[in-house]
Design an enzyme around this catalytic site. Structure first.
Site, PDB file in Angstrom:
ATOM      1  N   LYS A  64       0.824  -1.217   0.000  1.00  0.00           N
ATOM      2  CA  LYS A  64       0.000   0.000   0.000  1.00  0.00           C
ATOM      3  C   LYS A  64       0.852   1.257   0.000  1.00  0.00           C
ATOM      4  CE  LYS A  64      -4.235  -1.793   2.076  1.00  0.00           C
ATOM      5  NZ  LYS A  64      -5.180  -1.696   3.201  1.00  0.00           N
ATOM      6  N   LYS A 116      -5.700 -10.504  -6.572  1.00  0.00           N
ATOM      7  CA  LYS A 116      -6.906 -10.753  -5.772  1.00  0.00           C
ATOM      8  C   LYS A 116      -7.974  -9.714  -6.083  1.00  0.00           C
ATOM      9  CE  LYS A 116      -6.060  -8.032  -1.663  1.00  0.00           C
ATOM     10  NZ  LYS A 116      -5.756  -7.866  -0.279  1.00  0.00           N
ATOM     11  N   LYS A 124     -10.930  -3.838  -3.525  1.00  0.00           N
ATOM     12  CA  LYS A 124     -11.579  -2.540  -3.708  1.00  0.00           C
ATOM     13  C   LYS A 124     -10.680  -1.567  -4.454  1.00  0.00           C
ATOM     14  CE  LYS A 124     -12.403  -3.393   0.892  1.00  0.00           C
ATOM     15  NZ  LYS A 124     -13.237  -3.638   2.074  1.00  0.00           N
TER      16      LYS A 124
HETATM   17  P1  TYM Z   1     -10.668  -5.980   4.514  1.00  0.00           P
HETATM   18  O1  TYM Z   1     -11.658  -4.972   4.968  1.00  0.00           O
HETATM   19  O2  TYM Z   1      -9.744  -5.621   3.426  1.00  0.00           O
HETATM   20  O3  TYM Z   1     -11.403  -7.308   4.055  1.00  0.00           O
HETATM   21  C1  TYM Z   1     -12.392  -7.944   4.862  1.00  0.00           C
HETATM   22  C2  TYM Z   1     -12.225  -9.450   4.788  1.00  0.00           C
HETATM   23  O4  TYM Z   1     -12.343  -9.913   3.434  1.00  0.00           O
HETATM   24  C3  TYM Z   1     -11.233 -10.733   3.114  1.00  0.00           C
HETATM   25  N1  TYM Z   1     -10.934 -10.574   1.671  1.00  0.00           N
HETATM   26  C4  TYM Z   1     -10.835 -11.576   0.794  1.00  0.00           C
HETATM   27  N2  TYM Z   1     -10.984 -12.909   0.918  1.00  0.00           N
HETATM   28  C5  TYM Z   1     -10.836 -13.670  -0.183  1.00  0.00           C
HETATM   29  N3  TYM Z   1     -10.568 -13.158  -1.417  1.00  0.00           N
HETATM   30  C6  TYM Z   1     -10.415 -11.837  -1.600  1.00  0.00           C
HETATM   31  N4  TYM Z   1     -10.156 -11.338  -2.815  1.00  0.00           N
HETATM   32  C7  TYM Z   1     -10.546 -10.974  -0.465  1.00  0.00           C
HETATM   33  N5  TYM Z   1     -10.449  -9.632  -0.285  1.00  0.00           N
HETATM   34  C8  TYM Z   1     -10.686  -9.411   1.024  1.00  0.00           C
HETATM   35  C9  TYM Z   1     -10.102 -10.233   3.994  1.00  0.00           C
HETATM   36  O5  TYM Z   1      -9.114 -11.218   4.166  1.00  0.00           O
HETATM   37  C10 TYM Z   1     -10.842  -9.904   5.268  1.00  0.00           C
HETATM   38  O6  TYM Z   1     -11.001 -11.062   6.062  1.00  0.00           O
HETATM   39  N6  TYM Z   1      -7.202  -5.671   8.108  1.00  0.00           N
HETATM   40  C11 TYM Z   1      -8.520  -6.206   7.791  1.00  0.00           C
HETATM   41  C12 TYM Z   1      -9.615  -5.676   8.667  1.00  0.00           C
HETATM   42  C13 TYM Z   1      -9.449  -5.906  10.133  1.00  0.00           C
HETATM   43  C14 TYM Z   1      -9.578  -7.130  10.836  1.00  0.00           C
HETATM   44  C15 TYM Z   1      -9.389  -6.811  12.202  1.00  0.00           C
HETATM   45  C16 TYM Z   1      -9.808  -8.433  10.444  1.00  0.00           C
HETATM   46  C17 TYM Z   1      -9.206  -4.943  11.069  1.00  0.00           C
HETATM   47  N7  TYM Z   1      -9.171  -5.470  12.306  1.00  0.00           N
HETATM   48  C18 TYM Z   1      -9.449  -7.800  13.200  1.00  0.00           C
HETATM   49  C19 TYM Z   1      -9.860  -9.436  11.438  1.00  0.00           C
HETATM   50  C20 TYM Z   1      -9.674  -9.099  12.779  1.00  0.00           C
HETATM   51  C21 TYM Z   1      -8.844  -5.824   6.360  1.00  0.00           C
HETATM   52  O7  TYM Z   1      -8.332  -4.877   5.831  1.00  0.00           O
HETATM   53  O8  TYM Z   1      -9.843  -6.533   5.771  1.00  0.00           O
END
Ligand code: TYM
Length: 340
Positions: free
Chosen positions: A112, A203, A206
């Site tokens: 990022k 992947k 967004k």
């Molecule tokens: P975020 O908001 O980017 O994504 C949310 C969840 O979706 C999953 N994900 C995917 N899984 C499979 N294929 C994909 N292409 C794909 N894109 C996204 C992510 O793995 C995630 O589980 N850092 C985290 C948010 C977070 C969090 C936490 C998660 C903050 N605090 C505590 C677990 C526990 C994030 O940016 O996810």
């Protein structure tokens, strides 16, 4: 009792199929067996450029989508991260036991920050995984004999952040006395990394280059169908699982298999000799059948926000109670005075 915690960023107008299959579907399922805490992580969302009014709106839309998918506020605690200030407080404490080099090895930060130019990236983006560790560890079950089950349902891209969380939990326990149960990543087989429909080697994300590669949960059937029919497939006509030679078809097979709960080998047999067209048509129907009721329920929840606001207030109150309980222990262990 066994617990589960997870979070999702409100950084788009809709969640996408990767979020749904990689994580959110598991959130819903784990409510049956675990005491669940699910969090819309707005503190994480402000580490990159954003508009305050858009953020506030997206938090609501995010919560509505989670409810529409089946997160049940009577069984689970659904809340918005910034409404529980202990997240930031624990992040500070954990930041003080995190090595600078250790944080610098996080690949998501490297990706990022490279995109923005390293010096333009915020310090918040750098410490982001520490805040994530705090999100999780605040909801630790009571450590001790017996049940120590603590699951974090996420996609593959969060594996390294979960490893850091485990390291910090162990380090804190070692330094200050056992306080946290070490959590486990709960990563689904097959659907842990859904790829972009136009760039099957990246992947679905967004921040992807074109909306054509992303299937949004809140999208209408027309565009969903169009995107799937126009998704990149590979040379040849065979519907065959082959990540090396056929990454496009393989991604579609993974999606189909996860949504229909049918093994990939059965799908290969079903579509043997029928080419890509029928396969894509059936997949489109499956995606539309999954997303349409979620979209409709989301719209209903957003039509009158009073219920939604009540649910989030209740969630923040319940999460706050648990978080304060954990922080009382942490504050004592690390040598702070009592809360004035
Ligand atoms: P975020 O908001 O980017 O994504 C949310 C969840 O979706 C999953 N994900 C995917 N899984 C499979 N294929 C994909 N292409 C794909 N894109 C996204 C992510 O793995 C995630 O589980 N850092 C985290 C948010 C977070 C969090 C936490 C998660 C903050 N605090 C505590 C677990 C526990 C994030 O940016 O996810």
């Amino acid at each position: 009792s066994p617990r589960v915690l997870s979070g999702i960023q409100p950084t788009a107008d809709s969640f996408h199929l990767g979020n749904y299959l990689g994580a959110l579907r598991q959130w819903v399922a784990l409510q049956d067996t675990h005491e669940a805490f699910y969090c819309v992580v707005d503190l994480h969302a402000i580490t990159v450029d954003y508009e305050p009014a858009v953020l506030r709106r997206r938090c609501k839309v995010a919560a509505a989508q989670l409810l529409a998918m089946g997160v049940d506020p009577d069984r689970s605690t659904l809340f918005v991260q910034s409404q529980v200030p202990e997240h930031a407080e624990l992040a500070w404490v954990l930041g003080s036991i995190t090595g600078f080099g250790e944080a610098g090895r996080m690949t998501q930060f490297k990706d990022k920050s490279a995109k923005q130019g390293a010096s333009a990236a915020s310090v918040g983006l750098f410490t982001y995984p520490i805040l994530q560790a705090a999100d999780i560890l605040l909801y630790t079950p009571e450590p001790g004999e017996g049940e120590r089950d603590f699951q974090v349902p996420v996609g593959e891209d969060q594996r390294q952040h979960l490893e850091l969380t485990r390291t910090l939990a162990q380090r804190f326990n070692h330094r200050f006395g056992t306080t946290f149960v070490v959590p486990e990543a709960y990563i689904p087989q097959g659907a842990a990394k859904i790829a972009d429909l136009q760039e099957p080697l990246s992947k679905m994300s967004k921040s992807s280059s074109s909306p054509q590669g992303i299937l949004d949960v809140l999208e209408e059937s027309g565009p969903l169908r169009k995107k799937i029919m126009r998704s990149v497939t590979d040379t040849g006509t065979e519907v065959r699982y082959d990540p090396e030679e056929k990454p496009g078809v393989t991604n579609l097979l993974r999606i189909y298999s996860a949504l229909a709960q049918t093994p990939v080998t059965d799908l290969e047999q079903r579509y043997a000799g029928s080419g890509y067209g029928q396969f894509k048509k059936d997949l489109a129907a499956l995606v539309i059948d999954t997303f349409t009721p979620i979209r409709e329920r989301t719209e209903k929840l957003l039509a009158d926000e009073r219920d939604l606001d009540r649910i989030l207030a209740r969630g923040a109150a319940r999460a706050g109670e648990v978080a304060r309980g954990t922080m009382d222990v942490v504050r004592d262990r690390v040598g702070f005075l009592g809360r004035g």
